[in-house]
Design a protein around this motif. Structure first.
Motif, PDB file in Angstrom:
ATOM      1  N   SER A 149       0.988   5.213   0.316  1.00 28.43           N
ATOM      2  CA  SER A 149       0.233   6.374   0.781  1.00 28.43           C
ATOM      3  C   SER A 149       1.080   7.625   0.572  1.00 28.43           C
ATOM      4  CB  SER A 149      -0.134   6.227   2.261  1.00 28.43           C
ATOM      5  OG  SER A 149      -0.895   5.060   2.485  1.00 28.43           O
ATOM      6  N   GLN A 150       0.561   8.559  -0.184  1.00 25.47           N
ATOM      7  CA  GLN A 150       1.269   9.807  -0.453  1.00 25.47           C
ATOM      8  C   GLN A 150       0.536  10.964   0.225  1.00 25.47           C
ATOM      9  OE1 GLN A 150       1.527  10.369  -4.681  1.00 25.47           O
ATOM     10  NE2 GLN A 150       2.738   8.541  -5.021  1.00 25.47           N
TER      11      GLN A 150
ATOM     12  N   THR B   9       0.852  -1.185   0.000  1.00 23.99           N
ATOM     13  CA  THR B   9       0.000   0.000   0.000  1.00 23.99           C
ATOM     14  C   THR B   9       0.887   1.234   0.000  1.00 23.99           C
ATOM     15  OG1 THR B   9      -1.750  -1.130   1.232  1.00 23.99           O
ATOM     16  CG2 THR B   9      -1.797   1.277   1.222  1.00 23.99           C
TER      17      THR B   9
ATOM     18  N   THR C  31      -4.098  13.681  -0.049  1.00 21.45           N
ATOM     19  CA  THR C  31      -3.505  12.353   0.029  1.00 21.45           C
ATOM     20  C   THR C  31      -3.977  11.498  -1.137  1.00 21.45           C
ATOM     21  OG1 THR C  31      -5.271  11.453   1.422  1.00 21.45           O
ATOM     22  CG2 THR C  31      -3.388  12.446   2.546  1.00 21.45           C
TER      23      THR C  31
ATOM     24  N   GLU D 174      -3.745   7.269  -2.262  1.00 21.80           N
ATOM     25  CA  GLU D 174      -3.368   5.927  -1.824  1.00 21.80           C
ATOM     26  C   GLU D 174      -3.740   4.913  -2.894  1.00 21.80           C
ATOM     27  OE1 GLU D 174      -5.332   3.034   1.394  1.00 21.80           O
ATOM     28  OE2 GLU D 174      -4.183   4.651   2.356  1.00 21.80           O
TER      29      GLU D 174
ATOM     30  N   GLU E  85      -2.658   0.498  -4.242  1.00 20.21           N
ATOM     31  CA  GLU E  85      -2.005  -0.762  -3.900  1.00 20.21           C
ATOM     32  C   GLU E  85      -1.468  -1.451  -5.145  1.00 20.21           C
ATOM     33  OE1 GLU E  85      -4.699  -1.958   0.021  1.00 20.21           O
ATOM     34  OE2 GLU E  85      -5.159  -2.845  -1.929  1.00 20.21           O
TER      35      GLU E  85
END
Length: 201
Positions: free
Chosen positions: A55-56, A53, A124, A126, A128
């Protein structure tokens, strides 16, 4: 980068493009240094299955009074991208996804219109993928893309979160600036090189 005049008040459309080429592993951010102070806080969380995963957390601070960000675009050089989520201060973002030529393009439209010098937009993203971690025998290999042109980013931090089930670290290159298993912390210079790690026997 696309920067176009929107009206007489000087409102502008700013489109950030970020390209990730998996396996070849390079990340190329478009230079926004003239318009924004950019800060990236990235977390790569590897799960026991090998799913990662990403996440930025990104902030864009306006350097000018007549410029603000309205969209963000991310191109990922693999079709293996799933569970895409994004939000800003006003909630979930409208997200469009297209797949072609072996890559995925994600485009975000911001809810917030943050106008004014020194004003900051935080958002944000996100998603996967299985492309960053793989098991070879008893060893898990983790490869994090390098960031090209990272000098155009003002602040960049990267955290690698590895579950204990993958085993103890066999090697990490470059070395993290700090380790507190299951977390390994890397700075801007490490991100510019890309990160390779192995866990297990």
């Amino acid at each position: 980068r696309s920067l176009n005049s929107m009206d007489k008040k000087g409102k502008c459309l700013f489109l950030i493009l970020l390209s990730i080429f998996c396996l070849l592993l390079s990340v190329v951010p478009i230079d926004a240094a003239d318009e924004f102070i950019t800060k990236y806080d990235i977390i790569y969380q590897v799960h026991p299955s090998g799913l990662t995963t990403i996440s930025q957390k990104i902030s864009l601070t306006n350097k000018l009074s007549n410029i603000y960000a309205t969209e963000y675009s991310l191109n990922i050089g693999t079709l293996d991208v799933q569970n895409i989520k994004a939000k800003d201060g006003l909630g979930p973002l409208e997200t469009s996804v297209s797949r072609s030529n072996g890559s995925v393009n994600i485009n975000l439209s911001f809810n917030e219109k943050v106008v004014g010098k020194d004003k900051t937009l935080n958002f944000t993203l996100e998603y996967e993928t299985f492309d960053f971690a793989s098991k070879k025998g008893q060893v898990w290999e983790v490869i994090i893309p390098k960031v090209a042109n990272i000098s155009t980013i003002d602040e960049y931090s990267l955290t690698l979160n590895i579950p204990q089930s993958l085993g103890k670290p066999a090697y990490l290159s470059p070395k993290p600036i700090r380790s507190q298993p299951p977390f390994f912390f890397f700075n801007k210079e490490a991100a510019a090189k890309g990160i390779m790690a192995a866990f297990g026997d």
